[in-house]
Design a protein around this motif. Sequence first.
Motif, PDB file in Angstrom:
ATOM      1  N   TYR B 203       0.843  -1.195   0.000  1.00 56.28           N
ATOM      2  CA  TYR B 203       0.000   0.000   0.000  1.00 56.28           C
ATOM      3  C   TYR B 203       0.883   1.253   0.000  1.00 56.28           C
ATOM      4  CZ  TYR B 203      -3.804  -3.050   1.672  1.00 56.28           C
ATOM      5  OH  TYR B 203      -4.745  -4.039   1.815  1.00 56.28           O
ATOM      6  N   VAL B 204       0.237   2.380  -0.316  1.00 55.50           N
ATOM      7  CA  VAL B 204       0.909   3.674  -0.169  1.00 55.50           C
ATOM      8  C   VAL B 204       0.130   4.487   0.871  1.00 55.50           C
ATOM      9  CG1 VAL B 204       1.456   5.870  -1.297  1.00 55.50           C
ATOM     10  CG2 VAL B 204       1.842   3.726  -2.516  1.00 55.50           C
ATOM     11  N   VAL B 205       0.853   4.968   1.891  1.00 55.36           N
ATOM     12  CA  VAL B 205       0.259   5.895   2.872  1.00 55.36           C
ATOM     13  C   VAL B 205       0.568   7.301   2.372  1.00 55.36           C
ATOM     14  CG1 VAL B 205       0.374   6.778   5.233  1.00 55.36           C
ATOM     15  CG2 VAL B 205       0.596   4.333   4.818  1.00 55.36           C
ATOM     16  N   SER B 206      -0.467   8.110   2.215  1.00 50.64           N
ATOM     17  CA  SER B 206      -0.250   9.462   1.706  1.00 50.64           C
ATOM     18  C   SER B 206      -1.186  10.440   2.393  1.00 50.64           C
ATOM     19  CB  SER B 206      -0.508   9.492   0.197  1.00 50.64           C
ATOM     20  OG  SER B 206      -0.448  10.809  -0.300  1.00 50.64           O
ATOM     21  N   ASN B 207      -0.749  11.698   2.507  1.00 48.03           N
ATOM     22  CA  ASN B 207      -1.693  12.712   2.996  1.00 48.03           C
ATOM     23  C   ASN B 207      -2.332  13.443   1.812  1.00 48.03           C
ATOM     24  OD1 ASN B 207       0.851  13.866   2.559  1.00 48.03           O
ATOM     25  ND2 ASN B 207       0.512  15.530   3.996  1.00 48.03           N
ATOM     26  N   LEU B 208      -1.993  13.091   0.619  1.00 50.54           N
ATOM     27  CA  LEU B 208      -2.535  13.621  -0.639  1.00 50.54           C
ATOM     28  C   LEU B 208      -2.418  15.139  -0.759  1.00 50.54           C
ATOM     29  CD1 LEU B 208      -5.760  11.461  -1.268  1.00 50.54           C
ATOM     30  CD2 LEU B 208      -3.490  11.082  -2.185  1.00 50.54           C
ATOM     31  N   VAL B 209      -2.919  15.854   0.241  1.00 53.15           N
ATOM     32  CA  VAL B 209      -2.807  17.323   0.232  1.00 53.15           C
ATOM     33  C   VAL B 209      -1.757  17.709   1.272  1.00 53.15           C
ATOM     34  CG1 VAL B 209      -4.031  19.483   0.609  1.00 53.15           C
ATOM     35  CG2 VAL B 209      -5.218  17.561  -0.432  1.00 53.15           C
TER      36      VAL B 209
END
Lengths: 334, 260
Positions: B203-209
């Motif tokens: 998976y990828v953990v991201s805060n996107l913004v």
Amino acid sequence: MTLVLLPVKSILLSVFICVCLWPVYGALDYTKFSHSTPKHKSACNTCHKIPTNNWTKVSAFPDVTDFPDHDACASCHRPQFFKGARPPICSVCHSKTSPKDDARYEFRKPASTEQFTIEFPHDRHQDVIALKSLKSSSNAVLLAHAAPPQQNFNNCTICHSQAATFSKPPAGGWIDSYIPPDATFKAAPVDHSSCFNCHWKSQEPVAANCNGCHKLATTPYLSLNIPTRISLKFQHEGGGEKKQHVAECTSCHINITKSATLRGLKPDVPITACTECHNKDGLRQDLNKELNALDKNRAFVCTYCHTSNVGSLDAPASHYLIAQRPSRKRSDLK
Amino acid sequence: MNRITPLSIFLLALAAALPFAIGHSQGPTQQVAVLRLKVKLKANDSATLKGLPRKRFFLINGSLEQNRTLIEAIERQPLTTRDCYYQRNGASPALIGWLKDGDCESIYCRAVEQEFVSGPKAVPEFATAFGASEKEFGNAATALKWLTTNVPPNLRDGFYRERKSVLDALLKQAQTSSGAPIQSVMTDRNGTAFFTGLGVGTYVVSNLVPAELGQTLATWNCEVQIKPDDLATEKPFLISNRKDKPVKCVAVEKPLPTCQ
């Protein structure tokens, strides 16, 4: 032949109409109002005025505080309005069915079944109130919660304060005669006060858009007067004399920030939320103590967190896992 | 009576096979593992790590490589900072100051006290809204509590909506590229959050913004492997803005853009 059979067909048709359609059209119970009746499904403001005229007398804020006016019903139900001295339809709102008495039930009618469920996206609300930057000061990173204490930040408590005392026991009585203290539960909104203060007129769903939050339930239901709990002895405002249950709500309710609806919402508190203090070397061994007791006596009832309806079941695998023991069933024990 | 037709057998078989088909297309079938995410920040190299509270993180199926187009879109997106947004929308210096004081990004972040409605600390937008509310609701207490209902939408929740539209576009892209729903959670005050019910996989953990950290914008795009024994939630996946021994992934930081 045809001439003879025609009246028979008519009679059969009449019998069919009477037998089959009477329960639907002829024997309607006008003492009960249902929002799911097709003709009651028009726009909410067809009947409900928002706010109602009496709000200043009974509420601190503009709200729907009364039943709809007679016009809302009489436009379709004029015949039922004038049926006998005590028209059954009046009892939907009126506590006394008499043209000389206008006494009404308290709004909304106490002890009536709920016809709507609530749609509430926790995730979106948490995003809106939680949006916080990290303060810049001399290029240092300050944490949001390092803000001055006098500021009244919004968080879960704007809707979930400490619950009032439960005056009535649940149906079937208190299990083990254990009456949860006031500190046990958090309250949930029971009126519009924590909704309309933002959603009054321009923030959708606005107050007049009832359907934005209220969805017709598949079947009417009785709301629980006490939340269902697995660990009834846990007190939100507890944690001993030092009141050490100080964690933020989302630290234990780990799935709440991703919840877009109340449907299927569960408290979702993992055992790790408890054992970080209650099963820690050098601190407390509450879980281990009970698992030890269970090892010695399979009839042992876990009572530190649970009432006997839960504490007499098999301890779940999560409890054994966090205590680093192999999972066991009561039937495998002595 | 109830005849079994070939069509009903086909439909029955289709219904029985559907969960397997969905499970296959979404990769992992056993939704059992847990990812305990911990986001901690350091003010400087000698400072201690402190939790990043109240920030939303997302979990996207697939590796960084598989989500390359999405990561590029995250890095490319133009972003308006809080101060720039409110300046652009004509907010008074007093309102911007009130938001800064509480580290708030919207007026819903904290209660508006009486002292910000009238007197030397008054925020003009709050004073105007209070006046309109008092006229509408007829009492000062409700007017104060319901004050936000008379604040113009662009200053009330415009910043949130602008961010959300950016986020929604990225989420749509993430969902399309990964072929699976995206989980999201918000960190608690210790910077901890749990992704639950996960299947084994990458998976990828991201805060996107990006998150505004002082004078920089920080974005995390971190690859994480979920294994079948990731259950006890005792091993956190630690991410930070600085390298450190237990840190598994470091944010990419960019300086705050200047306001246009």
